[in-house]
Design an enzyme around this catalytic site. Structure first.
Site, PDB file in Angstrom:
ATOM      1  N   HIS A  97      -2.001  -5.780 -62.010  1.00  0.00           N
ATOM      2  CA  HIS A  97      -2.922  -6.927 -62.021  1.00  0.00           C
ATOM      3  C   HIS A  97      -3.061  -7.502 -60.617  1.00  0.00           C
ATOM      4  O   HIS A  97      -2.101  -7.501 -59.847  1.00  0.00           O
ATOM      5  CB  HIS A  97      -2.399  -8.021 -62.951  1.00  0.00           C
ATOM      6  N   GLU A 115       2.567 -12.096 -65.581  1.00  0.00           N
ATOM      7  CA  GLU A 115       2.974 -12.048 -66.975  1.00  0.00           C
ATOM      8  C   GLU A 115       4.475 -11.798 -67.052  1.00  0.00           C
ATOM      9  O   GLU A 115       5.095 -11.402 -66.067  1.00  0.00           O
ATOM     10  CB  GLU A 115       2.229 -10.933 -67.724  1.00  0.00           C
ATOM     11  N   HIS A 172       3.101  -1.406 -63.790  1.00  0.00           N
ATOM     12  CA  HIS A 172       3.879  -1.572 -65.021  1.00  0.00           C
ATOM     13  C   HIS A 172       3.207  -0.877 -66.199  1.00  0.00           C
ATOM     14  O   HIS A 172       1.996  -0.676 -66.203  1.00  0.00           O
ATOM     15  CB  HIS A 172       4.104  -3.053 -65.332  1.00  0.00           C
ATOM     16  N   ARG A 192      -6.359  -0.148 -64.179  1.00  0.00           N
ATOM     17  CA  ARG A 192      -5.651   0.992 -64.753  1.00  0.00           C
ATOM     18  C   ARG A 192      -5.437   2.038 -63.668  1.00  0.00           C
ATOM     19  O   ARG A 192      -6.391   2.516 -63.068  1.00  0.00           O
ATOM     20  CB  ARG A 192      -6.521   1.565 -65.892  1.00  0.00           C
TER      21      ARG A 192
END
Ligand code: ZN
Length: 312
Positions: A97, A115, A172, A192
């Site tokens: 991200h 996150e 991740h 991605r």
């Protein structure tokens, strides 16, 4: 006294999803590949509705606009957090991200995404992808372009009750078999990096190679710095798991009775194990609610585990 906001989750079908949200949490899921339960969300792609009480039927984003006093009269332009439960039957794509600055500039003013994950359940010898092994951005670019995924990707062993913070720029991926409670910034921007060559409707899902190379942190922080165990913490207390610029997350193991004063702009609570009550209202595994600002003292009773979060 202000009322507790109980929220109705929104479910998402995913190619990697499964049935655990029904089998373990008792939710009515829309299909056999339900990957995500958006439990506390005001995001346009899944805006939770209040289940009962004075605000029944209103969405969380609507309440944020119409009743700012419930959330501490924040100057933020949207509800800042999103809490999900993820059921990964298969591996999720390997992703990264952006931070607020990169997302703001390149994604229409969207927020970046920080996150964190609490592992609800996983098989023995489970692992997650957290970080990578490239020593420089040049090497990172070569490894991605030459598809040397085995060398690039760093898998680390995890177990139930582990807690992992994923800062922007961290490569991740959740692996198949894991159930996770994710607390994140209210954003959906994901780049991605690699999708194991899988096809959806005969086509590979889009990759974001350029953006990924731009935002991945090089070198990655050590594996030991990324994972900590959140098992066997003191009972009947708010155990802080992380506090960063965007959120603070706590774990509570209730045994018997505990009271605490709600002093935050708002406090999100998710019951992840067991059952009991909050101020006389029965709650059980799978319930999610918000204690608004100025709620006062809350009393939890029963035998249950909760994950809570707020902003500063
Ligand atoms: Zn992510």
């Amino acid at each position: 006294m202000k009322s507790i906001l109980f929220l109705e989750p929104v479910f998402k079908q995913m190619i990697w999803g499964g049935r655990q949200l029904a089998d373990q949490f008792g939710y009515e899921i829309p299909g056999d590949r339900t990957g995500e339960c958006w439990a506390v969300s005001a995001h346009p792609n899944g805006d939770c509705v209040v289940r009962e009480g004075a605000y029944q039927g209103k969405t969380l984003s609507q309440l944020w606009r119409e009743e700012p006093g419930l959330f501490g009269n924040s100057d933020l332009d949207r509800f800042p957090l999103l809490v999900k439960i993820i059921d990964a039957k298969d591996d999720l794509s390997i992703q990264v991200h952006p931070d607020d600055a990169y997302a703001g500039e390149n994604e229409n003013g969207s927020l970046g995404k920080t996150e964190c994950w609490y592992i609800l359940d996983c098989p023995e010898k489970a692992s997650l992808v957290v970080g990578h092994n490239a020593g420089s951005r040049q090497e990172l670019q070569e490894m991605i372009e030459q598809e040397r995924w085995g060398e690039l990707i760093r898998e680390i062993p995890v177990k139930k009750g582990d807690f992992i913070q994923i800062n922007p720029g961290t490569v991740h991926a959740i692996k198949g078999g894991l159930m996770i409670l994710e607390t994140q910034q209210n954003s959906d921007i994901t780049y991605r990096v690699y999708d194991y060559g899988r096809l959806t409707d005969g086509k590979p899902r889009q990759l974001h190679v350029k953006q990924s190379i731009d935002v991945i942190t090089v070198p990655a922080p050590s594996a030991a710095d990324s994972v900590k165990s959140a098992l066997a913490l003191p009972e009947n207390t708010m155990n802080e798991l992380i506090s960063c610029d965007y959120y603070t997350v706590w774990k509570l193991d209730v045994a018997g009775v505990m009271s605490f004063e709600q002093t935050h702009p708002f406090l999100i609570m998710s019951v992840i194990e067991g059952e009991g009550s909050v101020d006389g209202r029965r709650i059980c595994k799978g319930d999610h609610f918000i204690l608004p600002q100025g709620y006062g003292t809350a009393e939890l009773r029963g035998e249950m585990t909760l994950i809570a979060s707020s902003v500063r």
